[in-house]
Scaffold this active site. Structure first.
Site, mmCIF file in Angstrom:
data_model
loop_
_atom_site.group_PDB
_atom_site.id
_atom_site.type_symbol
_atom_site.label_atom_id
_atom_site.label_comp_id
_atom_site.label_asym_id
_atom_site.label_seq_id
_atom_site.Cartn_x
_atom_site.Cartn_y
_atom_site.Cartn_z
ATOM 1 C CD GLN A 217 -2.829 -1.297 2.792
ATOM 2 O OE1 GLN A 217 -3.087 -2.365 3.078
ATOM 3 N NE2 GLN A 217 -3.226 -0.089 3.206
ATOM 4 N NE ARG A 367 -12.988 -0.196 4.347
ATOM 5 C CZ ARG A 367 -13.737 -0.451 3.440
ATOM 6 N NH1 ARG A 367 -14.308 -1.791 3.164
ATOM 7 N NH2 ARG A 367 -14.357 0.451 2.514
ATOM 8 C CB CYS A 368 -9.874 1.104 12.081
ATOM 9 S SG CYS A 368 -8.345 0.606 13.058
ATOM 10 C CD GLU A 737 -9.305 3.765 7.205
ATOM 11 O OE1 GLU A 737 -8.350 3.130 7.397
ATOM 12 O OE2 GLU A 737 -9.343 5.030 7.635
HETATM 13 N N1 MCN Z 1 -14.070 9.815 -1.995
HETATM 14 C C1 MCN Z 1 -15.073 10.552 -2.716
HETATM 15 N N2 MCN Z 1 -15.145 11.610 -1.986
HETATM 16 C C2 MCN Z 1 -14.875 11.776 -0.709
HETATM 17 C C3 MCN Z 1 -13.998 10.967 0.078
HETATM 18 C C4 MCN Z 1 -13.400 9.802 -0.959
HETATM 19 O O1 MCN Z 1 -15.476 10.546 -3.890
HETATM 20 N N3 MCN Z 1 -15.268 13.006 0.096
HETATM 21 C C5 MCN Z 1 -13.514 8.556 -3.012
HETATM 22 C C6 MCN Z 1 -12.110 8.808 -3.036
HETATM 23 O O2 MCN Z 1 -11.554 9.456 -4.134
HETATM 24 C C7 MCN Z 1 -11.564 7.287 -3.627
HETATM 25 C C8 MCN Z 1 -12.486 6.454 -2.340
HETATM 26 O O3 MCN Z 1 -13.608 7.316 -2.205
HETATM 27 O O4 MCN Z 1 -11.799 6.817 -4.593
HETATM 28 C C9 MCN Z 1 -11.746 6.278 -1.139
HETATM 29 O O5 MCN Z 1 -10.978 7.530 -0.693
HETATM 30 P P1 MCN Z 1 -10.448 7.796 0.960
HETATM 31 O O6 MCN Z 1 -11.509 7.800 1.828
HETATM 32 O O7 MCN Z 1 -9.405 8.815 0.351
HETATM 33 O O8 MCN Z 1 -9.651 6.490 0.964
HETATM 34 P P2 MCN Z 1 -8.390 5.935 0.300
HETATM 35 O O9 MCN Z 1 -8.442 6.171 -0.952
HETATM 36 O O10 MCN Z 1 -7.095 6.294 1.121
HETATM 37 O O11 MCN Z 1 -8.365 4.300 0.577
HETATM 38 C C10 MCN Z 1 -8.075 3.781 1.835
HETATM 39 C C11 MCN Z 1 -9.296 3.362 2.486
HETATM 40 C C12 MCN Z 1 -8.609 2.471 3.554
HETATM 41 S S1 MCN Z 1 -7.630 2.989 4.687
HETATM 42 C C13 MCN Z 1 -9.129 0.898 3.742
HETATM 43 S S2 MCN Z 1 -8.491 0.174 4.855
HETATM 44 C C14 MCN Z 1 -9.777 0.406 2.646
HETATM 45 C C15 MCN Z 1 -10.753 1.522 2.072
HETATM 46 O O12 MCN Z 1 -10.058 2.628 1.732
HETATM 47 N N4 MCN Z 1 -9.496 -0.495 1.868
HETATM 48 C C16 MCN Z 1 -9.881 -0.959 0.789
HETATM 49 N N5 MCN Z 1 -11.400 0.930 1.077
HETATM 50 C C17 MCN Z 1 -11.192 0.011 0.115
HETATM 51 N N6 MCN Z 1 -11.811 -0.529 -0.785
HETATM 52 C C18 MCN Z 1 -11.264 -1.245 -1.524
HETATM 53 N N7 MCN Z 1 -11.935 -1.743 -2.853
HETATM 54 N N8 MCN Z 1 -10.187 -2.028 -1.196
HETATM 55 C C19 MCN Z 1 -9.314 -1.963 -0.238
HETATM 56 O O13 MCN Z 1 -8.323 -2.574 0.085
HETATM 57 CU CU1 CUN Z 2 -6.864 1.683 8.752
HETATM 58 S S1 CUN Z 2 -6.355 0.187 7.376
HETATM 59 MO MO1 CUN Z 2 -6.360 0.928 5.884
HETATM 60 O O1 CUN Z 2 -5.604 2.286 6.797
HETATM 61 O O2 CUN Z 2 -5.143 0.673 4.799
#
Ligand code: MCN
Ligand code: CUN
Length: 783
Positions: A217, A367-368, A737
């Site tokens: 990651q 996921r937290c 998360e």
């Molecule tokens: N998004 C959006 N509008 C927002 C926030 C987010 O459209 N206000 C969209 C983002 O652009 C992105 C998605 O939602 O395409 C998730 O965004 P974000 O909350 O920024 O999280 P990350 O992209 O950093 O993803 C990490 C998060 C984590 S920490 C875990 S654990 C997890 C999760 O995402 N692992 C996943 N969701 C997952 N989903 C899939 N399919 N696979 C994983 O391994």
């Molecule tokens: Cu809290 S698990 Mo995600 O942060 O990859």
């Protein structure tokens, strides 16, 4: 116009799905290089043992086995131990002692995957069993078996961490009208991504270049760590390329570095041939880092009318044999001190002690964003315990106490500054959507007839988006993130970012941010991540930080481009730049809409007709260090019916109201929430890994470790409120998360609510039919 652009707020279909749903994704196991060898790993059957001898002779005689690596082979290279992300160290291969079942003991490299497996079977290890300690509470008692004899400190205590005002909190408790106390165990669970971990390491002896395809990651951080750990072997950072290809789910499980990765890299450097290691399902569930495993004792002090005053929490964290958790360096217990949640506590004190046990490393942030699930579960459970104690409706108690919307930015007593929130609005929407008042009436009537129905609420506050870099680093590498945008002459765009999707849809959503800022259709924007040779340096995707951090970088880099583009537009329109405005996705001469230039026209001019004295080209880079984290939140309400015969909990309805500020792609956010809710359901009712006294894993296969399937998953009903983040460039907060953080307490609260009239105050998760049926039997209400 806006629809064609596909900017912010549009449910643009996921670009990456074109390959995923056709089975054309490119995962690590799809990488096949000429002459590639395969590695498999021999693992310990015992949880704690002295290794008296490892006999590799039979394995080496198998045709096709090229090499067998043991700990002794790694000693001269100084690779038998490696640093963990938490400043502990972890064995790559043991030289004399194994500390948990399924720990790596030796690696076999062979011409075929199955020959490597035969080689593993042929390795003979002579073990002398040692006493085992699996319970962290026993592990911390004097005289307990010492897990880590390599340490100078001769006990199992890893660290003590505390935050808040101990004396002030004690006084608040002493003076309080009402005190409730609850012990909770949040069990060890395991990420079960569709794809297990894997690597293809390819060392080119002539160029001295190492290319690594890896399920990580955080590819840039891995590159730096390899350079720091193996620099003495000649691996310099400019000669290391880490490629994180498509990933079939990360969920925090692909943040740590596992010994298998190091062994495959070592094997390729030694042989000069590419080496592939793909973990099998059993290895993944039995040996990789685990999550949760928190033994919590929580107390809440309040006034008789329900006004919450103080929180006091003591926790023992089971980290297994190595502290290989993936927390920011400053926070060994992660962001657990978000535990005051959505309530304005005046005084709070939290302390956590880490313990070693003979179990695989624990403490990953499943996921937290770093222990927030544990925190949210504790506070939302505790609020319901208080509601029962003072006989107040749990919704009313929450509404009475919420941090009011006018108090934001809100500084919590444990040190966080919440950016924005409107908790009452979210809970009210959830209550209206589910018909809360009607449900309470129905419940009262059913109770008279002896039927068991419960309603559970969770009004959680999340904390995501690590940095800012002043507080957040991993092994000293600061947590910022980055974006690089290039606009080509024909108006097509390449975006490269420092994070790495594992399924979250970044190729689509980061394109949408750029589309919105530049007025270029999302279809014309390519987003690339995960290749350290091309992407700008970033800290990777976890802790829902991509949108809060790399999303900010992307918007700002696009705005830098727009600034320059404006000058070019002025030149093309023969106007003063001050007279140019950006409107309807175009540069217009103020008051003269007919005189305008599109970004595509400007892009062409940037390479063919740019103003004299200006640099050619249209590109920008931004390294964004956010001023604060983002604090998404939500209110979930769950309705359950309990079968008095079997003790089975049936989720009748589940309404999830989420608020993640400005939404980039509503469809993707809804998908994130659906997946997250199912991952919250899992530990609430099904998943748990336990060990027997000898340290044998009891949930090491999917026969014993229950993942919810479509059959167990209810129909999630989602809704939203939108409270933008005031400091984020587009007002967005992370969301990846939230649902996993918020859901378990809603479900547990619903079950306890259904049984509260029997005197039940708490049931530890997972709430299995067996546990419920025992309560029903003990109370004489089982059918
Ligand atoms: N998004 C959006 N509008 C927002 C926030 C987010 O459209 N206000 C969209 C983002 O652009 C992105 C998605 O939602 O395409 C998730 O965004 P974000 O909350 O920024 O999280 P990350 O992209 O950093 O993803 C990490 C998060 C984590 S920490 C875990 S654990 C997890 C999760 O995402 N692992 C996943 N969701 C997952 N989903 C899939 N399919 N696979 C994983 O391994
Ligand atoms: Cu809290 S698990 Mo995600 O942060 O990859």
């Amino acid at each position: 116009m806006a629809v064609e652009i596909g900017g912010i707020g549009h449910s643009v279909k996921r670009k990456e799905d074109a390959r995923f749903i056709r089975g054309k994704g490119k995962y690590v196991d799809d990488v096949k290089l000429p002459g590639m060898l395969y590695m498999d790993i021999a693992r310990s059957p015992l949880a704690h043992a002295r290794i008296k001898n490892i006999d590799t002779s039979k394995a080496l005689k198998i045709p096709g086995v090229v090499a067998v690596i043991t700990g002794k082979d790694l000693v001269p290279l100084n690779l038998h131990w490696m640093p963990t992300l938490m400043s502990d160290k972890q064995m790559v291969l043991p030289t004399d002692t194994v500390l948990y079942q399924a720990q790596e003991v030796a690696a076999v490299v062979a011409t075929e995957r199955y020959i490597a497996a035969d080689g593993v079977d042929a390795i003979e290890v002579d073990y002398e069993p040692l006493p085992v300690v699996v319970d962290p509470i026993k592990a911390l008692q004097p005289g307990a078996t010492i897990v880590r004899e390599d340490r100078e400190q001769k006990d199992n205590h890893i660290w003590h961490w505390e935050v808040g005002d101990r004396a002030g909190t004690d006084k608040a408790f002493a003076d309080a009208e009402v005190v409730v106390k609850q012990d909770l165990y949040i069990p060890r669970i395991h990420v079960s991504s569709i794809e297990t971990c894997g690597i293809v390491a390819s060392f080119d002896k002539i160029e001295g270049k190492l290319t690594v395809y890896m399920t990580t990651q955080a590819p840039h951080a891995i590159r730096t760590v390899i350079a720091l750990v193996a620099g003495h072997l000649g691996l310099a950072e400019h000669k290391i390329r880490v490629i994180s290809p498509d990933i079939g789910g990360g969920f925090g499980g692909k943040v740590p570095v596992y010994p298998g990765y190091v062994l495959a890299i070592g094997a390729s450097v030694l042989t000069g041939v590419p080496v592939k290691w793909i973990e099998d399902r059993a290895e993944n569930i039995q040996a990789d880092s685990f999550a949760r495993d928190y033994h919590i004792s929580a107390e809440l002090a309040a006034k008789k009318d329900g006004t919450m005053q103080a929180l006091r929490v003591k926790t023992i964290a089971d980290h297994g044999a190595f502290d290989a958790a993936a927390n920011p360096s400053k926070y060994p217990a992660g962001l657990f001190h978000i535990i005051t949640g959505s309530y304005p506590f005046q005084k709070s004190f939290v302390e956590v002690d880490g313990a070693y046990t003979n179990k695989p490393p624990g403490g990953i942030a499943y996921r937290c964003s770093f222990r927030v699930t544990e925190a949210a579960f504790t506070i939302e459970r505790l609020v319901d315990v208080l509601a029962l104690e003072i006989k107040k409706d749990p919704a009313e108690l929450r509404m009475q106490n919420f941090i009011p919307p006018t108090a934001f930015p809100y500084k919590s007593v444990l040190g966080w500054e919440y950016d924005s929130g409107d908790y009452g609005r979210a809970l009210k929407l959830a209550m209206d959507t589910i018909g809360y008042a009607e449900l309470r009436k129905e419940q009262a009537e059913k109770r008279k007839r002896g039927e068991l129905m419960g309603i559970g609420i969770s009004s959680f506050t999340e904390i995501v988006g690590a940095g800012p870099s002043k507080d957040f680093d991993i092994l000293g590498i600061k947590m910022f993130d980055s974006a690089e945008i290039r606009v080509h002459p024909t108006g097509k765009v390449m975006v490269r970012i420092g994070v790495k999707s594992q399924g979250q849809g970044h190729e689509t959503t980061f394109g949408q941010i750029v589309a919105e800022e530049l007025g270029i259709p999302v279809a014309d924007i390519a987003v690339e991540e995960g290749d350290t040779d091309t992407a700008p340096y970033g800290l990777g995707t976890y802790a829902s930080r991509s949108t809060p951090v790399a999303g900010g970088a992307t918007a700002i880099a696009a705005r830098k481009i727009r600034e320059k583009a404006k000058l070019i537009a002025a030149h093309l329109l023969e106007a003063n730049p001050d007279d140019i405005e950006w409107k309807d996705y175009k540069f217009q001469v103020k008051g003269v809409p007919a005189k305008s230039k599109t970004m595509q026209e400007v892009a062409f001019a940037a390479y063919t007709n740019h103003p004299q004295g200006m640099e050619a080209g249209l590109e920008a880079v931004d390294y964004y260090d956010p001023p604060n984290l983002t604090f998404p939140f939500g209110s979930y309400i769950c309705v359950v019916d309990i079968d008095r015969g079997t003790g089975e909990v049936k989720i009748r309805r589940f309404v999830a109201v989420d608020d993640c500020g400005t939404i980039i792609n509503p469809m993707i956010v809804e998908g994130q929430i659906h997946g997250g809710l199912t991952m919250g359901l899992a530990p609430a009712l099904y998943e748990q890994i336990t060990y027997d006294e000898q340290g044998n894993i009891q949930g090491g296969t999917f026969m014993d470790y229950l993942l919810p399937t479509a059959m167990e998953t209810p129909n999630w009903e989602t809704a939203k409120t939108t409270t933008p983040s005031p400091h984020h460039p587009i007002g967005a907060k992370g969301v990846g998360e939230s649902a996993t953080v918020g859901a378990p307490a809603a479900i547990a609260n619903a079950v306890v609510d259904a049984l509260a009239h029997l005197g039940v105050r708490h049931i530890d998760i997972p709430i299995t039919p067996w546990k419920v049926q025992k309560i029903l039997k003990d109370n004489g209400v089982a059918e």
